[in-house]
Design a protein around this motif. Sequence first.
Motif, PDB file in Angstrom:
ATOM      1  N   LEU A  46      47.398  38.074  59.142  1.00  0.00           N
ATOM      2  CA  LEU A  46      46.777  36.311  58.400  1.00  0.00           C
ATOM      3  C   LEU A  46      48.737  36.777  58.370  1.00  0.00           C
ATOM      4  O   LEU A  46      48.734  35.087  57.722  1.00  0.00           O
ATOM      5  CB  LEU A  46      46.183  37.292  57.071  1.00  0.00           C
ATOM      6  N   ILE A  47      48.713  37.852  57.196  1.00  0.00           N
ATOM      7  CA  ILE A  47      50.496  37.450  56.832  1.00  0.00           C
ATOM      8  C   ILE A  47      51.126  36.714  57.842  1.00  0.00           C
ATOM      9  O   ILE A  47      51.859  35.739  57.665  1.00  0.00           O
ATOM     10  CB  ILE A  47      51.222  38.354  56.048  1.00  0.00           C
ATOM     11  N   LEU A  48      51.466  36.944  58.852  1.00  0.00           N
ATOM     12  CA  LEU A  48      52.227  36.977  60.295  1.00  0.00           C
ATOM     13  C   LEU A  48      52.220  35.280  60.123  1.00  0.00           C
ATOM     14  O   LEU A  48      52.699  34.455  60.584  1.00  0.00           O
ATOM     15  CB  LEU A  48      52.505  37.464  61.408  1.00  0.00           C
ATOM     16  N   ALA A  49      50.484  34.895  60.439  1.00  0.00           N
ATOM     17  CA  ALA A  49      50.077  33.815  60.471  1.00  0.00           C
ATOM     18  C   ALA A  49      50.423  32.526  59.694  1.00  0.00           C
ATOM     19  O   ALA A  49      51.510  31.610  59.799  1.00  0.00           O
ATOM     20  CB  ALA A  49      48.423  33.553  60.972  1.00  0.00           C
ATOM     21  N   ARG A  50      50.255  32.744  58.260  1.00  0.00           N
ATOM     22  CA  ARG A  50      50.596  32.359  57.271  1.00  0.00           C
ATOM     23  C   ARG A  50      52.444  32.185  57.077  1.00  0.00           C
ATOM     24  O   ARG A  50      52.453  30.592  56.976  1.00  0.00           O
ATOM     25  CB  ARG A  50      50.388  32.191  56.410  1.00  0.00           C
ATOM     26  N   LEU A  51      53.637  32.832  57.175  1.00  0.00           N
ATOM     27  CA  LEU A  51      54.689  32.376  57.825  1.00  0.00           C
ATOM     28  C   LEU A  51      54.874  31.810  58.402  1.00  0.00           C
ATOM     29  O   LEU A  51      55.840  30.761  58.534  1.00  0.00           O
ATOM     30  CB  LEU A  51      54.853  33.777  57.664  1.00  0.00           C
ATOM     31  N   VAL A  52      54.332  31.929  59.829  1.00  0.00           N
ATOM     32  CA  VAL A  52      55.280  31.427  60.705  1.00  0.00           C
ATOM     33  C   VAL A  52      54.273  29.733  60.524  1.00  0.00           C
ATOM     34  O   VAL A  52      55.242  28.892  60.482  1.00  0.00           O
ATOM     35  CB  VAL A  52      54.182  31.832  61.931  1.00  0.00           C
ATOM     36  N   LEU A  53      52.939  29.746  60.421  1.00  0.00           N
ATOM     37  CA  LEU A  53      52.571  28.282  59.781  1.00  0.00           C
ATOM     38  C   LEU A  53      53.337  27.525  58.828  1.00  0.00           C
ATOM     39  O   LEU A  53      53.888  26.423  59.000  1.00  0.00           O
ATOM     40  CB  LEU A  53      51.345  28.650  59.416  1.00  0.00           C
ATOM     41  N   GLY A  54      52.926  28.424  57.593  1.00  0.00           N
ATOM     42  CA  GLY A  54      54.349  27.753  56.492  1.00  0.00           C
ATOM     43  C   GLY A  54      55.749  27.801  56.932  1.00  0.00           C
ATOM     44  O   GLY A  54      56.108  26.172  56.493  1.00  0.00           O
ATOM     45  N   ALA A  55      56.574  27.944  57.550  1.00  0.00           N
ATOM     46  CA  ALA A  55      57.371  27.796  58.508  1.00  0.00           C
ATOM     47  C   ALA A  55      57.845  26.483  58.890  1.00  0.00           C
ATOM     48  O   ALA A  55      58.129  25.639  58.826  1.00  0.00           O
ATOM     49  CB  ALA A  55      58.476  28.430  58.881  1.00  0.00           C
ATOM     50  N   VAL A  56      56.618  26.233  60.063  1.00  0.00           N
ATOM     51  CA  VAL A  56      57.124  24.913  60.701  1.00  0.00           C
ATOM     52  C   VAL A  56      56.598  24.225  60.124  1.00  0.00           C
ATOM     53  O   VAL A  56      57.284  22.859  60.247  1.00  0.00           O
ATOM     54  CB  VAL A  56      55.091  25.202  61.718  1.00  0.00           C
ATOM     55  N   PHE A  57      55.737  24.260  58.836  1.00  0.00           N
ATOM     56  CA  PHE A  57      55.691  23.124  58.266  1.00  0.00           C
ATOM     57  C   PHE A  57      57.016  22.094  57.315  1.00  0.00           C
ATOM     58  O   PHE A  57      57.106  21.450  57.050  1.00  0.00           O
ATOM     59  CB  PHE A  57      54.219  23.181  57.345  1.00  0.00           C
ATOM     60  N   LEU A  58      57.158  23.000  56.635  1.00  0.00           N
ATOM     61  CA  LEU A  58      58.726  23.504  55.334  1.00  0.00           C
ATOM     62  C   LEU A  58      59.646  22.911  56.250  1.00  0.00           C
ATOM     63  O   LEU A  58      60.636  21.712  56.025  1.00  0.00           O
ATOM     64  CB  LEU A  58      59.079  25.083  55.159  1.00  0.00           C
ATOM     65  N   VAL A  59      60.017  23.519  57.365  1.00  0.00           N
ATOM     66  CA  VAL A  59      61.140  22.594  58.552  1.00  0.00           C
ATOM     67  C   VAL A  59      60.285  21.347  58.669  1.00  0.00           C
ATOM     68  O   VAL A  59      61.291  20.440  59.445  1.00  0.00           O
ATOM     69  CB  VAL A  59      61.303  24.082  60.144  1.00  0.00           C
ATOM     70  N   ALA A  60      59.266  21.008  58.984  1.00  0.00           N
ATOM     71  CA  ALA A  60      59.088  19.854  59.531  1.00  0.00           C
ATOM     72  C   ALA A  60      59.313  18.655  58.751  1.00  0.00           C
ATOM     73  O   ALA A  60      59.655  18.206  58.918  1.00  0.00           O
ATOM     74  CB  ALA A  60      57.747  19.631  60.012  1.00  0.00           C
ATOM     75  N   GLY A  61      58.201  19.440  57.143  1.00  0.00           N
ATOM     76  CA  GLY A  61      58.665  18.406  56.099  1.00  0.00           C
ATOM     77  C   GLY A  61      59.919  18.294  55.543  1.00  0.00           C
ATOM     78  O   GLY A  61      60.502  16.819  55.453  1.00  0.00           O
TER      79      GLY A  61
END
Length: 139
Positions: free
Chosen positions: A4-19
């Motif tokens: 769960l922590i890895l999933a949140r970090l990966v998803l968060g990183a994708v959205f942070l970089v995209a934004g």
Amino acid sequence: DTALILARLVLGAVFLVAGVAKLLDPAGSRQALADFGVSTRFRSVATYALPVTEIAAAVLLLFEPTAVIGAAIAACLLALFMTGIARAIKRGEAPQCHCFGQLHSRPAGRETLARNAILLGVAAFCGARIHPPGDVAYA
């Protein structure tokens, strides 16, 4: 839970970089919105609202108390992106996705749709795993 922590970090990183990438290239973001059929009336606001929302989702995913909200926002954005991509594919178009600003932009197609479907699955996992059904603390 590590997954769960890895999933949140990966998803968060994708959205942070995209934004952030979209904020750094507003002209390209505005053009991508136009190519996907966003009306002129909403394009100026969406040029900035979209990346700010992506960044907000990323930040919310970092913290346990707000992670479910971040996952829900990410899922909504991904569903919206997938709808736009599917519409373009159906019309026989392949506009530049501008998903990651100038860092990465290719014509949106089935590959982009599949990537977003996988990310949507990750967002659903994050949202469902934060407060599992039957959890006494949240019942």
